[in-house]
Design a protein around this motif. Structure first.
Motif, short mmCIF file in Angstrom:
data_model
loop_
_atom_site.label_atom_id
_atom_site.label_comp_id
_atom_site.label_asym_id
_atom_site.label_seq_id
_atom_site.Cartn_x
_atom_site.Cartn_y
_atom_site.Cartn_z
N ILE A 52 0.86 -1.19 0.00
CA ILE A 52 0.00 0.00 0.00
C ILE A 52 0.89 1.23 0.00
O ILE A 52 1.68 1.45 0.93
N SER A 53 0.78 2.03 -1.05
CA SER A 53 1.61 3.23 -1.16
C SER A 53 0.91 4.48 -0.67
O SER A 53 1.57 5.49 -0.38
N ALA A 54 -0.43 4.44 -0.56
CA ALA A 54 -1.15 5.60 -0.03
C ALA A 54 -2.55 5.20 0.41
O ALA A 54 -3.20 4.38 -0.23
N ARG A 63 -5.56 7.77 1.53
CA ARG A 63 -5.79 9.19 1.76
C ARG A 63 -7.18 9.61 1.28
O ARG A 63 -7.86 8.87 0.59
N SER A 109 -3.03 0.83 6.23
CA SER A 109 -2.11 1.95 6.33
C SER A 109 -1.01 1.85 5.28
O SER A 109 -0.74 0.76 4.75
N LYS A 110 -0.38 2.97 5.02
CA LYS A 110 0.72 3.02 4.06
C LYS A 110 1.83 2.06 4.50
O LYS A 110 2.17 2.00 5.68
#
Length: 203
Positions: free
Chosen positions: A104-106, A108, A140-141
């Motif tokens: 997971i890179s983001a 938001r 989460s990231k």
């Protein structure tokens, strides 16, 4: 002629043995660290960097058949942009799952996509899940996901507010946006065909 004194190789052997033991210890410590949970994201990033991009993908929205997904790739949006993905319509709160393994890179909220998740997947492609109603607990990231892992729930956040609830799913490679629909269709073709009652009865 005097006999030559034999050379004592004991100190050299000790140094070589010590060096070998130190290197073996470092290698063992490195292997141990590599296997630990705190290295999961690094291990997954290494793995997906060596994998090719997938040619088929499972449906990310629970219970939706790929035949129900309209081909809107490239359709006009507003006055200066095109649709870079597919819209998968479903009831609010329907589960949205990762189509790939990855990191997971983001996670938001903001912009056109509203509540969104980005996953870095095989071939270092970025998978975009947008307009979510909410996220999976604990997401989460830096987290590691596998195909089918829960990311969130269908909604209408971002610029989809007030429209029929749906997931906007996009894929981005080095050259920009890629059409996900052919891969979703290929994924549906890969599914095993269930036995019909007549076929089962004939066995």
């Amino acid at each position: 002629m005097a006999d030559s004194v034999p050379r004592d190789y004991t100190p050299l052997a000790r140094r070589l043995l010590t060096t070998a033991l130190v290197l073996a210890g470092l290698a063992a410590a490195g292997w141990w660290a590599w296997q630990q949970p705190f290295m999961a994201s690094t291990r997954m990033t290494w793995e997906i960097s060596r994998m090719p991009a997938p040619v088929s993908l499972p449906m990310p929205v629970d219970g939706v058949a790929v035949g129900a997904v309209a081909d809107t790739w490239g359709a006009a949006r507003d006055t200066d942009r095109r649709h870079e993905g597919v819209d998968i319509f479903a009831e609010r709160g329907t589960a949205v799952a990762s189509t790939t393994r990855g990191v997971i890179s983001a996670v938001r909220e903001g912009g056109l996509g509203g509540r969104q998740v980005w996953v870095l997947g095989p071939g270092m492609e970025r998978h975009y899940y947008a307009h979510l109603d909410g996220w999976a607990a604990g997401l989460s990231k830096g987290g590691v996901v596998l195909p089918g892992d829960l990311l969130g729930f269908v909604g209408d956040s971002g610029n989809a507010r007030g429209t029929p609830t749906h997931l906007h799913y996009g894929i981005y490679g080095d050259g920009g946006a890629l059409d996900p629909l052919p891969r979703l269709r290929a994924g549906a073709d890969d599914l095993p065909v269930e036995d019909t009652p007549a076929e089962t009865a004939s066995r």
